[in-house]
Design a protein around this motif. Structure first.
Motif, PDB file in Angstrom:
ATOM      1  N   PHE A  79      57.641  17.054  64.429  1.00 26.78           N
ATOM      2  CA  PHE A  79      56.244  17.316  64.790  1.00 26.78           C
ATOM      3  C   PHE A  79      55.334  16.268  64.146  1.00 26.78           C
ATOM      4  O   PHE A  79      54.459  15.715  64.803  1.00 26.78           O
ATOM      5  N   ALA A  80      55.543  16.000  62.856  1.00 30.47           N
ATOM      6  CA  ALA A  80      54.717  15.022  62.139  1.00 30.47           C
ATOM      7  C   ALA A  80      54.857  13.632  62.752  1.00 30.47           C
ATOM      8  O   ALA A  80      53.861  12.908  62.895  1.00 30.47           O
ATOM      9  N   GLU A  81      56.069  13.250  63.112  1.00 35.44           N
ATOM     10  CA  GLU A  81      56.278  11.940  63.730  1.00 35.44           C
ATOM     11  C   GLU A  81      55.534  11.833  65.048  1.00 35.44           C
ATOM     12  O   GLU A  81      54.921  10.804  65.343  1.00 35.44           O
ATOM     13  N   LYS A  82      55.553  12.898  65.849  1.00 32.92           N
ATOM     14  CA  LYS A  82      54.838  12.886  67.127  1.00 32.92           C
ATOM     15  C   LYS A  82      53.333  12.792  66.921  1.00 32.92           C
ATOM     16  O   LYS A  82      52.623  12.215  67.742  1.00 32.92           O
ATOM     17  N   LEU A  83      52.860  13.352  65.818  1.00 36.01           N
ATOM     18  CA  LEU A  83      51.426  13.313  65.510  1.00 36.01           C
ATOM     19  C   LEU A  83      51.052  12.045  64.739  1.00 36.01           C
ATOM     20  O   LEU A  83      49.884  11.708  64.619  1.00 36.01           O
ATOM     21  N   GLY A  84      52.055  11.360  64.206  1.00 34.98           N
ATOM     22  CA  GLY A  84      51.802  10.123  63.461  1.00 34.98           C
ATOM     23  C   GLY A  84      51.245  10.359  62.075  1.00 34.98           C
ATOM     24  O   GLY A  84      50.381   9.615  61.600  1.00 34.98           O
ATOM     25  N   ILE A  85      51.742  11.416  61.413  1.00 29.20           N
ATOM     26  CA  ILE A  85      51.260  11.737  60.065  1.00 29.20           C
ATOM     27  C   ILE A  85      52.444  11.935  59.119  1.00 29.20           C
ATOM     28  O   ILE A  85      53.549  12.222  59.558  1.00 29.20           O
ATOM     29  N   PRO A  86      52.207  11.811  57.817  1.00 26.71           N
ATOM     30  CA  PRO A  86      53.265  12.112  56.848  1.00 26.71           C
ATOM     31  C   PRO A  86      53.488  13.619  56.756  1.00 26.71           C
ATOM     32  O   PRO A  86      52.619  14.412  57.144  1.00 26.71           O
ATOM     33  N   TYR A  87      54.652  14.000  56.240  1.00 24.76           N
ATOM     34  CA  TYR A  87      54.990  15.417  56.178  1.00 24.76           C
ATOM     35  C   TYR A  87      55.855  15.705  54.959  1.00 24.76           C
ATOM     36  O   TYR A  87      56.433  14.812  54.345  1.00 24.76           O
ATOM     37  N   GLN A  88      55.941  16.995  54.690  1.00 21.78           N
ATOM     38  CA  GLN A  88      56.866  17.506  53.686  1.00 21.78           C
ATOM     39  C   GLN A  88      57.333  18.865  54.179  1.00 21.78           C
ATOM     40  O   GLN A  88      56.535  19.776  54.331  1.00 21.78           O
ATOM     41  N   GLY A  89      58.607  18.986  54.483  1.00 21.85           N
ATOM     42  CA  GLY A  89      59.184  20.256  54.900  1.00 21.85           C
ATOM     43  C   GLY A  89      59.753  20.976  53.692  1.00 21.85           C
ATOM     44  O   GLY A  89      59.875  20.402  52.613  1.00 21.85           O
ATOM     45  N   ARG A  90      60.074  22.237  53.882  1.00 20.53           N
ATOM     46  CA  ARG A  90      60.626  23.049  52.789  1.00 20.53           C
ATOM     47  C   ARG A  90      59.822  22.869  51.502  1.00 20.53           C
ATOM     48  O   ARG A  90      60.369  22.602  50.435  1.00 20.53           O
ATOM     49  N   SER A  91      58.525  23.044  51.623  1.00 22.26           N
ATOM     50  CA  SER A  91      57.613  22.761  50.510  1.00 22.26           C
ATOM     51  C   SER A  91      57.613  23.800  49.406  1.00 22.26           C
ATOM     52  O   SER A  91      57.070  23.560  48.336  1.00 22.26           O
ATOM     53  N   GLY A  92      58.158  24.973  49.666  1.00 24.59           N
ATOM     54  CA  GLY A  92      58.241  25.991  48.626  1.00 24.59           C
ATOM     55  C   GLY A  92      56.927  26.690  48.329  1.00 24.59           C
ATOM     56  O   GLY A  92      56.747  27.241  47.241  1.00 24.59           O
ATOM     57  N   LYS A  93      55.991  26.671  49.295  1.00 22.17           N
ATOM     58  CA  LYS A  93      54.729  27.385  49.070  1.00 22.17           C
ATOM     59  C   LYS A  93      55.047  28.865  48.840  1.00 22.17           C
ATOM     60  O   LYS A  93      55.907  29.407  49.528  1.00 22.17           O
TER      61      LYS A  93
END
Length: 168
Positions: A79-93
């Motif tokens: 999803f982040a790549e399609k939007l062109g933004i950095p991401y962090q999955g499994r963030s542990g919020k």
């Protein structure tokens, strides 16, 4: 830093949060949850409204960063790549470590960062714990999971308190 579950306002959707108002408050980084915040669960493509909001943020000098707890392999990344933004999955919020890693990667301090999310006990609680300003949005869709109805019902008092203390 606080363990408060109270957000700084409750907004109809992420795209209703004004990029120019954020910039005027000194915000440089917008952390955003994925599921039920930017898109409904299982939606893989960023809709036109989210793309336009991301572009409006960038026009104001703000960066959008996807901060997701998604455990589905590749979901946040794709999803982040399609939007062109950095991401962090499994963030542990709601643990603050994920927020701190994201801010460090982006070179931002807590006081110049907001977290846009749909859940009190992950997004808002974690943001407050990390010193980030929590902006709560209404969930896009509750259908499909009875547990979500219960969770959002339990969150109702905190949502009402958050409506009384808007950031924008």
């Amino acid at each position: 830093m606080s363990l408060s579950p109270i957000p700084r306002g409750v907004y109809p959707s992420a795209t209703d949060i004004s990029p120019s108002a954020l910039a005027a408050k000194g915000i440089r980084l917008v952390l955003a949850d994925l599921d039920n915040t930017l898109v409904p669960y299982k939606v893989a493509e960023p809709p036109a409204a989210v793309i336009a909001w991301k572009e409006a943020l960038e026009a104001q000098g703000l960066r959008l960063f996807l901060l997701s707890n998604s455990r589905r392999p590749g979901r946040a990344q794709k999803f982040a790549e399609k939007l062109g933004i950095p991401y962090q999955g499994r963030s542990g919020k709601p643990k603050k470590a994920g927020y701190l890693r994201a801010m460090e990667r982006m070179g931002a301090r807590p006081q110049e960062t907001v977290m846009v999310g749909d859940q009190i006990f992950t997004d808002t609680l974690g943001a407050n714990n990390a010193g980030v300003i929590p902006l709560l949005v209404e969930p896009i869709r509750l259908a499909g999971n009875p547990g979500r109805y219960i969770r959002y019902a339990v969150e109702t008092p905190f949502r009402l308190l958050g409506k009384r203390r808007p950031f924008l």
